[in-house]
Design an enzyme around this catalytic site. Structure first.
Site, PDB file in Angstrom:
ATOM      1  N   CYS A  95      18.512  47.930   3.490  1.00 12.20           N
ATOM      2  CA  CYS A  95      17.781  46.845   5.178  1.00 12.20           C
ATOM      3  C   CYS A  95      18.158  46.057   5.928  1.00 12.20           C
ATOM      4  O   CYS A  95      18.937  45.162   5.636  1.00 12.20           O
ATOM      5  CB  CYS A  95      16.892  46.071   3.773  1.00 12.20           C
ATOM      6  SG  CYS A  95      15.485  45.795   4.440  1.00 12.20           S
ATOM      7  N   THR A 360     -13.361  45.790  -3.399  1.00  9.07           N
ATOM      8  CA  THR A 360     -13.254  47.080  -1.871  1.00  9.07           C
ATOM      9  C   THR A 360     -12.804  47.738  -2.511  1.00  9.07           C
ATOM     10  O   THR A 360     -11.279  47.647  -3.233  1.00  9.07           O
ATOM     11  CB  THR A 360     -13.497  46.979  -0.806  1.00  9.07           C
ATOM     12  OG1 THR A 360     -12.284  46.496  -0.433  1.00  9.07           O
ATOM     13  CG2 THR A 360     -14.250  45.874   0.012  1.00  9.07           C
ATOM     14  N   THR A 369     -11.267  45.393  -9.311  1.00  9.94           N
ATOM     15  CA  THR A 369     -10.860  45.773  -9.160  1.00  9.94           C
ATOM     16  C   THR A 369      -9.165  45.166  -9.653  1.00  9.94           C
ATOM     17  O   THR A 369      -7.901  45.356  -9.639  1.00  9.94           O
ATOM     18  CB  THR A 369      -9.895  45.884  -8.007  1.00  9.94           C
ATOM     19  OG1 THR A 369      -9.664  44.699  -7.286  1.00  9.94           O
ATOM     20  CG2 THR A 369     -10.991  46.660  -6.637  1.00  9.94           C
ATOM     21  N   GLU A 434      -5.848  48.250   1.551  1.00  9.85           N
ATOM     22  CA  GLU A 434      -5.230  49.002   0.552  1.00  9.85           C
ATOM     23  C   GLU A 434      -3.315  48.913   0.022  1.00  9.85           C
ATOM     24  O   GLU A 434      -4.100  48.555  -1.032  1.00  9.85           O
ATOM     25  CB  GLU A 434      -6.316  49.152   0.113  1.00  9.85           C
ATOM     26  CG  GLU A 434      -7.470  48.915   0.597  1.00  9.85           C
ATOM     27  CD  GLU A 434      -8.827  49.927  -0.208  1.00  9.85           C
ATOM     28  OE1 GLU A 434     -10.074  49.087  -0.616  1.00  9.85           O
ATOM     29  OE2 GLU A 434      -8.833  50.823   0.403  1.00  9.85           O
TER      30      GLU A 434
END
Length: 463
Positions: A95, A360, A369, A434
């Site tokens: 990284c 949502t 969820t 999301e």
């Protein structure tokens, strides 16, 4: 004059996966600028990583508090050591983004510039962390109390228990943060090595939405360039159906849970089945990492990487059952005892990301969820050999599509191989925020899994 070339940014915006307009729009909705002000005052920049995390301001606030405490507040380790450990950890996953950030922070903290020539130039005490660094990054289940003993009893280069706790929290923090960086396609900062380029875009840089749409979908459907609009409508229709199918499966599982519950034997069998099936979930062999010189000099034994916890024809390590050693009952209290406040900060961060919801899902509102979030968290722990006796692993196969599993396993286990195609390939009708939430769940569940193994080894050493 054509003789003079002006360098241009290698990427546009904070992420190569997420359109900058969407990040700005979501950020404007959140309108939580205080954390960005604090970051700028503390470090002199608001980096791309924080901007993308800012799609979830509640989580970002907890993350920033934890990272600030680990790096800036009073603790067992000297400040240059903290940033050098961050460099060592980030380098394990190639990284360069995080390595570059902490090279600058290391120097600002008064670190010896010579150490940046590579691990061989660092003090032996830091180099002694190499073994536990690579195990935590790739195969944490192999860590034993003997590894802990070796670090604590090496004469003048030995670590105190408090120092070691600080070090392993930093290592796991930056291993998991590397996963987030690659999983969200975080672009280099403009002042980083690799942040500017004189060259035209590489084939990998062209792995974008427009390239995918033409090459993969148009040709895949036997259409020429005139048919792009038709291809888009086909893709949108398929993506919509995926969302509706997932909603239906969630509803069915919730109804079945009320009617009957699987036995302990059946749930154990489903866990083993999921572990075996995870063998088949991996990125293709031609998707390789790109290691820059500023990263490779901080890596010893670069060939050492993740291997599947369950491997065909081999005796596998025993599964870590959460009831035998869990974060809530064991890990949290050990860290709090040896490095006060950090246990509390980590626990808050785990809780926030695990419970984070806006109710949502794609275009649907008012959705519970929790079942989906738990499946994502437990799948990552399953990959690392951790089992929850009270969880039905049959839910994982019902809720996580294959493209999502491939993405999750890649981000968690070999993040440097993550591609735009993988990111675009799952949850095609969901919002980018999301998908960022998925990355946060992967990041934190990976960190907790690694911590459980190393804290268990420390507990065994102490007893």
């Amino acid at each position: 004059d054509k003789r003079y070339k002006v360098p241009r940014p290698l990427g546009t915006g904070p992420s190569s996966f997420i359109p900058v307009q969407e990040i700005l729009q979501e950020g404007a909705k959140n309108n939580d600028r205080q954390i960005f002000i604090e970051a700028f005052v503390s470090t002199g920049r608001v980096d791309h990583l924080l901007v993308v995390m800012g799609l979830h301001p509640e989580y970002l606030t907890s993350f920033w508090k934890t990272q600030y405490y680990l790096l800036q507040m009073d603790g067992p380790l000297p400040y240059p050591y903290r940033h050098y450990i961050a460099i060592m950890a980030s380098a394990r996953h190639r990284c360069s983004y995080l390595v570059n950030l902490h090279i600058m922070d290391f120097l600002q903290a008064g670190g010896n510039r010579e150490w940046l020539n590579g691990l061989n130039f660092a003090p032996q005490k830091l180099r002694n962390l190499n073994e536990i660094n690579k195990l935590l990054a790739h195969r944490p289940w192999l860590i034993t109390k003997e590894h802990i003993e070796a670090l604590l009893t090496t004469g003048e280069n030995s670590w105190s228990l408090a120092e070691l706790i600080h070090a392993v929290v930093l290592l796991t923090h930056y291993h998991s943060l590397s996963s987030f960086v690659f999983g969200c396609g975080i672009n280099p900062e403009l002042d980083h090595e690799g942040g500017h380029s004189f060259r035209p875009p590489s084939p990998r840089a062209c792995d974008s939405d427009s390239c995918l749409r033409v090459e993969d979908y148009v040709n895949g459907h036997g259409l020429d360039n005139q048919g792009i609009d038709i291809a888009d409508s086909i893709i949108a229709g398929d993506a919509m159906q995926e969302v509706e199918a997932l909603m239906a499966r969630m509803k069915l599982l919730q109804e079945c849970r009320l009617d009957e519950e699987a036995s302990q034997e059946e749930m154990a069998t489903r866990f083993e089945k999921e572990k075996r099936e995870s063998l088949l979930v991996a990125p293709s062999a031609d998707e390789r990492e790109f290691a820059l010189p500023n990263v490779s000099r901080f890596v010893e034994d670069p060939e050492f990487g993740y291997v599947d916890f369950t491997r065909r024809g081999e005796q596998t390590p025993p599964t870590l059952r959460a009831q035998d050693y869990s974060w809530e009952d064991h890990g949290y209290s050990l860290i709090n005892r040896l490095y006060s406040e950090v246990g509390q900060l980590l626990d808050e961060k785990f809780q926030i990301v695990y419970n984070l919801t806006y109710h949502t899902m794609a275009m649907h509102c008012g959705v519970n969820t929790s079942m989906l979030r738990r499946a994502i968290w437990n799948y990552i722990h399953c990959i690392f050999g951790i089992r929850y006796d009270d969880y039905d692993y049959g839910d994982v196969n019902q809720l996580l599509e294959r493209s999502l599993k491939i993405y999750m396993k890649t981000v968690a286990c070999y993040p440097e191989r993550t591609t735009t195609r993988m990111y675009n390939g799952f949850w095609r009708h969901f919002k980018h925020s999301e998908k960022v939430h998925v990355n946060l769940l992967i990041q934190e569940s990976k960190m907790q899994a690694a911590l459980l193994y190393v804290l268990r080894a420390i507990t065994r050493y102490m007893t």
